[in-house]
Structures are given as C-alpha cells and as structure tokens.
Design a protein around this motif. Structure first.
Motif, PDB file in Angstrom:
ATOM      1  N   GLY A 210       0.672  -1.409   0.291  1.00  0.00           N
ATOM      2  CA  GLY A 210      -0.173   0.105   0.174  1.00  0.00           C
ATOM      3  C   GLY A 210       0.811   0.830  -0.079  1.00  0.00           C
ATOM      4  O   GLY A 210       1.796   0.859   0.139  1.00  0.00           O
ATOM      5  N   ALA A 211       0.379   2.409  -0.264  1.00  0.00           N
ATOM      6  CA  ALA A 211       1.002   3.586  -0.267  1.00  0.00           C
ATOM      7  C   ALA A 211       1.918   3.723   1.231  1.00  0.00           C
ATOM      8  O   ALA A 211       3.020   4.332   1.182  1.00  0.00           O
ATOM      9  N   TRP A 212       1.341   3.284   1.983  1.00  0.00           N
ATOM     10  CA  TRP A 212       1.699   3.970   3.388  1.00  0.00           C
ATOM     11  C   TRP A 212       3.128   2.132   3.960  1.00  0.00           C
ATOM     12  O   TRP A 212       3.951   2.874   5.062  1.00  0.00           O
ATOM     13  N   GLY A 213       3.131   1.499   3.120  1.00  0.00           N
ATOM     14  CA  GLY A 213       4.023   0.548   3.433  1.00  0.00           C
ATOM     15  C   GLY A 213       4.016  -0.159   5.119  1.00  0.00           C
ATOM     16  O   GLY A 213       4.096  -0.690   5.851  1.00  0.00           O
ATOM     17  N   VAL A 214       3.231  -0.485   4.471  1.00  0.00           N
ATOM     18  CA  VAL A 214       2.007  -1.615   6.413  1.00  0.00           C
ATOM     19  C   VAL A 214       1.958  -2.668   6.071  1.00  0.00           C
ATOM     20  O   VAL A 214       2.303  -3.550   4.884  1.00  0.00           O
ATOM     21  N   GLY A 215       1.941  -3.760   7.380  1.00  0.00           N
ATOM     22  CA  GLY A 215       1.619  -5.027   7.075  1.00  0.00           C
ATOM     23  C   GLY A 215       2.339  -5.319   7.050  1.00  0.00           C
ATOM     24  O   GLY A 215       3.910  -5.464   6.937  1.00  0.00           O
ATOM     25  N   ARG A 216       2.950  -6.876   6.676  1.00  0.00           N
ATOM     26  CA  ARG A 216       3.895  -7.922   7.317  1.00  0.00           C
ATOM     27  C   ARG A 216       4.732  -8.476   5.981  1.00  0.00           C
ATOM     28  O   ARG A 216       4.556  -9.443   5.695  1.00  0.00           O
ATOM     29  N   VAL A 217       4.508  -7.866   5.392  1.00  0.00           N
ATOM     30  CA  VAL A 217       5.205  -8.037   3.891  1.00  0.00           C
ATOM     31  C   VAL A 217       6.759  -8.569   4.004  1.00  0.00           C
ATOM     32  O   VAL A 217       7.406  -9.064   3.401  1.00  0.00           O
ATOM     33  N   GLU A 218       7.614  -7.713   5.024  1.00  0.00           N
ATOM     34  CA  GLU A 218       8.831  -8.256   4.964  1.00  0.00           C
ATOM     35  C   GLU A 218       9.094 -10.087   5.430  1.00  0.00           C
ATOM     36  O   GLU A 218       9.897 -10.621   4.756  1.00  0.00           O
ATOM     37  N   GLU A 219       7.574 -10.874   6.302  1.00  0.00           N
ATOM     38  CA  GLU A 219       7.895 -11.578   6.470  1.00  0.00           C
ATOM     39  C   GLU A 219       7.342 -12.314   5.184  1.00  0.00           C
ATOM     40  O   GLU A 219       7.965 -13.664   4.302  1.00  0.00           O
ATOM     41  N   THR A 220       6.479 -11.739   4.693  1.00  0.00           N
ATOM     42  CA  THR A 220       6.025 -12.168   2.950  1.00  0.00           C
ATOM     43  C   THR A 220       7.191 -12.666   2.207  1.00  0.00           C
ATOM     44  O   THR A 220       7.203 -13.614   1.204  1.00  0.00           O
ATOM     45  N   ALA A 221       8.003 -10.974   2.082  1.00  0.00           N
ATOM     46  CA  ALA A 221       9.520 -11.243   0.927  1.00  0.00           C
ATOM     47  C   ALA A 221      10.130 -12.726   1.605  1.00  0.00           C
ATOM     48  O   ALA A 221      10.954 -13.758   0.879  1.00  0.00           O
ATOM     49  N   ARG A 222      10.464 -13.342   2.700  1.00  0.00           N
ATOM     50  CA  ARG A 222      11.389 -14.004   2.818  1.00  0.00           C
ATOM     51  C   ARG A 222      10.823 -15.425   2.998  1.00  0.00           C
ATOM     52  O   ARG A 222      12.045 -16.292   2.206  1.00  0.00           O
ATOM     53  N   VAL A 223       9.396 -15.146   3.092  1.00  0.00           N
ATOM     54  CA  VAL A 223       8.579 -16.694   2.332  1.00  0.00           C
ATOM     55  C   VAL A 223       8.739 -17.068   1.017  1.00  0.00           C
ATOM     56  O   VAL A 223       9.581 -17.847   0.881  1.00  0.00           O
ATOM     57  N   LEU A 224       8.707 -16.158  -0.074  1.00  0.00           N
ATOM     58  CA  LEU A 224       8.605 -16.106  -1.182  1.00  0.00           C
ATOM     59  C   LEU A 224      10.638 -16.216  -1.348  1.00  0.00           C
ATOM     60  O   LEU A 224      10.639 -17.343  -1.663  1.00  0.00           O
ATOM     61  N   ALA A 225      11.074 -15.742  -1.084  1.00  0.00           N
ATOM     62  CA  ALA A 225      12.888 -15.594  -0.737  1.00  0.00           C
ATOM     63  C   ALA A 225      13.262 -17.084  -0.704  1.00  0.00           C
ATOM     64  O   ALA A 225      13.773 -18.049  -1.457  1.00  0.00           O
ATOM     65  N   ALA A 226      13.146 -18.026   0.464  1.00  0.00           N
ATOM     66  CA  ALA A 226      12.861 -19.115   1.201  1.00  0.00           C
ATOM     67  C   ALA A 226      12.388 -20.089   0.064  1.00  0.00           C
ATOM     68  O   ALA A 226      13.590 -21.188  -0.333  1.00  0.00           O
ATOM     69  N   SER A 227      11.854 -19.891  -0.736  1.00  0.00           N
ATOM     70  CA  SER A 227      10.840 -21.251  -1.936  1.00  0.00           C
ATOM     71  C   SER A 227      12.232 -21.410  -2.557  1.00  0.00           C
ATOM     72  O   SER A 227      12.540 -22.500  -3.382  1.00  0.00           O
ATOM     73  N   GLY A 228      12.803 -20.404  -2.943  1.00  0.00           N
ATOM     74  CA  GLY A 228      13.714 -20.452  -4.433  1.00  0.00           C
ATOM     75  C   GLY A 228      13.021 -20.844  -5.605  1.00  0.00           C
ATOM     76  O   GLY A 228      13.647 -21.019  -6.740  1.00  0.00           O
ATOM     77  N   ARG A 229      12.443 -20.460  -5.497  1.00  0.00           N
ATOM     78  CA  ARG A 229      10.953 -20.966  -6.729  1.00  0.00           C
ATOM     79  C   ARG A 229      10.748 -18.958  -7.258  1.00  0.00           C
ATOM     80  O   ARG A 229      10.391 -18.830  -8.624  1.00  0.00           O
ATOM     81  N   TYR A 230      10.424 -17.806  -6.564  1.00  0.00           N
ATOM     82  CA  TYR A 230      10.020 -16.848  -6.532  1.00  0.00           C
ATOM     83  C   TYR A 230      11.741 -15.603  -5.815  1.00  0.00           C
ATOM     84  O   TYR A 230      11.339 -15.843  -5.057  1.00  0.00           O
ATOM     85  N   LEU A 231      10.951 -14.386  -6.453  1.00  0.00           N
ATOM     86  CA  LEU A 231      12.561 -13.560  -6.102  1.00  0.00           C
ATOM     87  C   LEU A 231      11.049 -12.454  -5.524  1.00  0.00           C
ATOM     88  O   LEU A 231       9.836 -11.772  -6.471  1.00  0.00           O
TER      89      LEU A 231
END
Length: 360
Positions: A210-231
């Motif tokens: 969102g515009a304010w940069g809110v939510g647990r997006v850092e966790e989401t990024a880590r989940v995606l990166a840890a999969s090894g399939r998504y950037l």
C-alpha cells in the motif's frame, strides 16, 4: 455526460486508493468537458481533527492492528453501532456550505465518511443536489451504506447487489476506475524486467504494502525468497523506513513509490496483496493474478475474503498455501480463469457514464 456540468468529488487521503479513484474520475470528467473538483472530506472537520484521524489510523495499522480490528468490528460492521457518528455531524455543516459556494450539479463520494455525510444531509433535505457514492472496497461495510444517498456505483456485481439490498437505493456495477495505461498491453516486457534488475529465469512476485508501506510484507518477502522459486519485489509505497530495511536485508528487490506501475506489472509473474484496494484492480486490468496473504485488519481482511469468494484472487492462510497458490499459477487453467475474471470487470459501464444516468 453533458458538457457544462460541475461535479464535486469527496475523497480522503487515507492511503492512496480513495484519492486514486477520485483523481481518475476527475481526469475522465475533465476530458468530457465537465468541471470536477476533488475535496478531502477530512479537511472539512474542525480543529485539525481530520489530520489527527489520519495519523491515528496510520499508527494503528502499523503498530496496533488489533486496536483497529476492534474499532472496525464495533463501528464499521456491528449492527449495534450508532446510526450517526459525531464525525458526520461535524462535517455536515462545512460540506453544506461548500456545496452552496461551489454550486455543483452532483456530489460524488469515494470515501465512506463522505457517504455518511451526504446521506445524512440528503435524508434531511439539506443537500439540494444528488449524491452518488462510489464504493472503493470489495466488501462494503456499514459506513459505506446510507439510504439518504441517491445512487451507488460498485466495482463488481456482488457488491452492487449487497449495497442495493442494504440501502434500498439503486446500485450499479461500473468498470473499475484505473488509469488507462493499466489496460494497454505492455510495450516491452523485457525492457521492464531489465529496468527493475530482474534476471533471466527469475519469477518476480510483487508484494504490495500500500501507499503507507504497512503489513507483514517483510515476512512475505522472506517466505517467497526461501522457496527458491520466486523473487520478491516489495512495493514499499511512500515508506522510506520499510524501503531501507528491505534493502539492508537484501531479500529480493524493494521499490519506493512508483508512478509507472503499469511497467512494473508488465514484469510480474503475480502479486501478493494485503489490502484488497486499488492496486488489486490495477493488477486485474494488467492481467496479473492476485494472491491475498496476511491482509491488514478490518476492511483489508474482509476485502481479501470477498475477492477470493468471487474467484478474482486466492486467499492464502499460511506460507505453504501462499507458495502452493503461486505454483498453481504457472501457465495453468486456474491462472487463465483468474485473469479472465479480473478482465471481465472492465466490461461494465464506465463510472462517468453512470453519473449521467437519470435518477432511479
């Protein structure tokens, strides 16, 4: 809509979604020769109360989502909540005076407080011009709904049916109000990927904060990166703090505020969203499938569930479901169906054409 008309559009700078819809409607009306003025309803509240509300909401979403969830449950969706709030009464007088000074032929609301104020005034014959409400949420909570308003415009058919039943007023389905560049085929996908720093073989997944940069997006990024399939490509909005943290962590890519989101979508495999707002409708226009994950409290969660029920997105309840949902979108019929459902939203009549429809 006939030329020579003047329309007053009421919005609120709570994030960027309401203002984005208001700005696009204003642009389209101006192209038709209609004078359109956008006013922030929060600025009509006395003693700087609107600014305090904006800051308080931002703090809750970032630091105390449990508190916003409680407020949302009590005041936004409970049938026991007061029918008229003090904020409605405080804004009613200034809005009535503004309408007297501007003399518009109609008032259009893109924020729920504005819908309450206009409905309150119309019901009491204190607003002499028609009031139209554009519901910007996928789940229309109680504060959007007031039987005093003349007409409702909704971005999907399900919401229109719910609104009509709840208010007893006409509710029409309109094509989502997104900027025209989102509806055009990408000119050069390879160039868009190169500009963002996406390497050959990467599957970039946008993570919207969102515009304010809110939510647990850092966790989401880590989940995606840890999969090894998504950037993960995190859209940090206007939050410089979130942008710095993500870049320091080195988890995927992190982007600040983007004015060229259509190009960003062109490079994306999918988007993970947490707010069910305007960015989702932009993704639908661009043909990018949406997965909801860890939505923000209140309207974010309700909107994400509503989108999933309509088949427009997938709601992932945990990390395994998130990765599984993304895996199922790799050239599959499910991906094609989701993209087709999102594109179908734009076959409805335009919002600006519905503003000119006769009453009833």
């Amino acid at each position: 809509m006939p030329k020579g008309r003047k329309i007053l559009i009421l919005s609120a700078a709570m994030g960027a979604g309401h203002d984005g819809v208001a700005a696009e409607l204003s642009r389209r009306l101006a192209a038709e020769g209609v004078e359109a003025e956008v006013v922030d309803i929060l600025r009509l509240l006395p003693l700087g109360l609107g600014s305090s509300l904006r800051r308080g909401y931002g703090w809750m979403i970032r630091s105390a989502p449990w508190l916003y969830a409680a407020i949302y449950k009590i005041f936004f969706v409970s049938e026991r909540a007061p029918t008229t709030s003090p904020l409605t009464l405080l804004a009613a007088g200034p809005l009535r005076e503004l309408v007297r000074l501007r003399a518009p032929e109609a008032v259009v609301s893109t924020f729920h407080l504005a819908a309450q104020v206009t409905g309150h005034l119309r019901e009491r014959d204190r607003l002499a011009v028609p009031s139209v409400v554009i519901v910007t949420d996928f789940a229309a909570h109680r504060l959007w709904l007031h039987p005093g308003n003349d007409r409702y415009l909704c971005g999907d058919a399900v919401t229109a049916l719910v609104v009509a039943e709840a208010t007893g007023r006409p509710a029409f389905c309109h094509a989502p109000l997104v900027r025209p560049e989102f509806l055009k085929p990408a000119a050069d996908i390879a160039r868009a990927r190169e500009r963002l720093g996406i390497q050959e073989g990467d599957r970039p997944v946008l993570v919207s904060a969102g515009a304010w940069g809110v939510g647990r997006v850092e966790e989401t990024a880590r989940v995606l990166a840890a999969s090894g399939r998504y950037l993960p490509v995190v859209l940090c909005g206007r939050s410089d703090r979130l942008l710095r943290r993500l870049r320091d962590a080195g988890t995927g890519l992190a982007l600040g505020w983007c004015d060229d989101m259509a190009d960003v979508f062109a490079a994306a495999y999918a988007m993970v969203d947490n707010a069910a707002g305007l960015t989702c409708r932009e993704a639908f226009a661009a043909g990018v499938p949406v997965v909801s994950y860890r939505p923000i409290a209140g309207h974010g969660r309700d909107g994400a569930l509503a989108m999933a029920r309509s088949g427009l997105s997938v709601y992932a309840r945990n990390a395994a479901e998130l990765i599984g949902a993304l895996d199922r979108l790799d050239g599959t019929p499910e991906r094609a169906r989701m993209i087709a459902r999102g594109a179908a939203l734009f076959s409805a009549a335009s919002a600006e054409s519905l503003l000119g429809r006769p009453p009833g």
